[in-house]
Design an enzyme around this catalytic site. Structure first.
Site, mmCIF file in Angstrom:
data_model
loop_
_atom_site.group_PDB
_atom_site.id
_atom_site.type_symbol
_atom_site.label_atom_id
_atom_site.label_comp_id
_atom_site.label_asym_id
_atom_site.label_seq_id
_atom_site.Cartn_x
_atom_site.Cartn_y
_atom_site.Cartn_z
ATOM 1 N N ASN A 1 0.876 -1.170 0.000
ATOM 2 C CA ASN A 1 0.000 0.000 0.000
ATOM 3 C C ASN A 1 0.910 1.217 0.000
ATOM 4 O OD1 ASN A 1 -1.773 2.072 0.508
ATOM 5 N ND2 ASN A 1 -2.360 1.369 2.559
ATOM 6 N N HIS B 1 -9.394 1.065 4.764
ATOM 7 C CA HIS B 1 -8.142 1.280 5.489
ATOM 8 C C HIS B 1 -8.415 2.202 6.683
ATOM 9 C CE1 HIS B 1 -4.084 2.416 6.529
ATOM 10 N NE2 HIS B 1 -3.693 1.345 5.881
ATOM 11 N N GLY C 1 2.666 2.134 10.923
ATOM 12 C CA GLY C 1 3.627 3.231 10.817
ATOM 13 C C GLY C 1 4.293 3.578 12.141
ATOM 14 N N SER D 1 3.614 -2.234 10.399
ATOM 15 C CA SER D 1 5.064 -2.314 10.651
ATOM 16 C C SER D 1 5.655 -3.674 10.299
ATOM 17 C CB SER D 1 5.381 -1.936 12.100
ATOM 18 O OG SER D 1 4.986 -0.606 12.351
HETATM 19 P P1 13P Z 1 3.167 0.251 7.701
HETATM 20 O O1 13P Z 1 3.648 -1.034 7.091
HETATM 21 O O2 13P Z 1 3.882 1.464 7.221
HETATM 22 O O3 13P Z 1 3.037 0.152 9.191
HETATM 23 O O4 13P Z 1 1.645 0.441 7.153
HETATM 24 C C1 13P Z 1 0.769 -0.610 7.198
HETATM 25 C C2 13P Z 1 -0.443 -0.240 6.439
HETATM 26 O O5 13P Z 1 -1.192 0.640 6.822
HETATM 27 C C3 13P Z 1 -0.696 -0.941 5.179
HETATM 28 O O6 13P Z 1 -1.971 -0.685 4.708
#
Ligand code: 13P
Length: 252
Positions: free
Chosen positions: A9, A96, A174, A214
């Site tokens: 994504n 999401h 994130g 993450s």
């Molecule tokens: P991260 O892998 O940056 O934590 O994001 C996950 C995410 O929201 C994928 O849709």
């Protein structure tokens, strides 16, 4: 048999030239070393028409990160499921947590988006997951159940079978804070059990449930080794071909 899938994504990252370069690089890397799972990249809308013809559809599926909850008409700035499909894209991320939180997407709105995606032949990657306070209060199962029931459990078994689920605990997105393999397995098993209750064991066993939050090359193998974790939905680590490939290789 359900599929193992690693989906990226991109969120609101990469201008068109950068996006094209990343898609090309990934395509080359995967052509040279074939993946053992399905690979999908979900890009900003404006990239779709350029990226889909660039990648080998046998190696990489392309998807959008959202679509409208209306068919067409006077909805300035919106992009319909039909428009997404017309670019050659095959997938669309829906629900999401960033869309739910920042753009106030409710279960009812998402229900419409899912219907329109399916009507246009797109495979929804439908995201569910709890925020930190809900996890701390032990309410994660309740929360994901409400998200599933509120947007998906009116679908026929045939339509539900076309959906990919992504469990993304909001506190892990994130933040660098990943759910442990045990936490992921526990809630994925719960999600699968509610699908079994609603649609029967066969549909539940055939549903791919991805983990997101993450996820990186160093933890992907441990997460994906769980029996009910069928791959990942990757944010930050999907923006570098080598990192994304590292996660794809967790299935090797
Ligand atoms: P991260 O892998 O940056 O934590 O994001 C996950 C995410 O929201 C994928 O849709």
């Amino acid at each position: 048999m359900r599929k193992n899938i690693v989906a990226g994504n991109w969120k609101m990252n990469k201008n068109l030239q950068e996006g094209i370069a990343l898609a090309k690089e990934l395509n080359e890397i995967l052509a040279a070393d074939k993946p053992n799972c399905d690979v999908v990249i979900c890009t900003p809308f404006i990239h779709l028409a350029s990226v889909t013809p660039l990648v080998d559809a046998n190696l990489i599926g392309v998807g959008a990160e959202n679509c409208a909850d209306k068919v067409s008409g006077a909805y300035t700035g919106e992009v319909s499921a039909e428009m997404v499909a017309s670019t050659g894209a095959k997938y669309v991320i829906l629900g999401h947590s960033e869309r739910r939180a920042y753009y106030h997407e409710t279960p009812e709105i998402l229900k419409e988006k899912v219907k329109l995606a399916l009507a246009n032949g797109l495979t929804p990657i439908f995201c569910i997951g709890e925020v930190l306070e809900e996890r701390e209060a032990g309410k994660q199962n309740e929360v994901v159940y409400a998200q599933l029931a509120g947007s998906l459990y009116d679908l026929s078994a045939e339509d539900f079978s076309k959906i990919i689920l992504a469990y993304e605990p909001v506190w892990a997105i994130g933040t660098g804070k990943t759910a442990t393999a045990e936490q992921a397995q526990e809630i994925h098993a719960y999600i699968r059990s509610t699908i079994a209750d609603k649609y029967g064991k066969e549909v539940a066993e055939n549903t791919s449930i991805l983990y997101g939050g993450s996820c990186k090359p160093s933890n992907a193998k441990e997460l994906f080794a769980n029996k009910d974790v069928d791959g990942g939905l990757i944010g930050g680590a999907a923006l570098k071909a080598a990192d994304f490939k590292g996660i794809i290789d967790a299935f090797k």
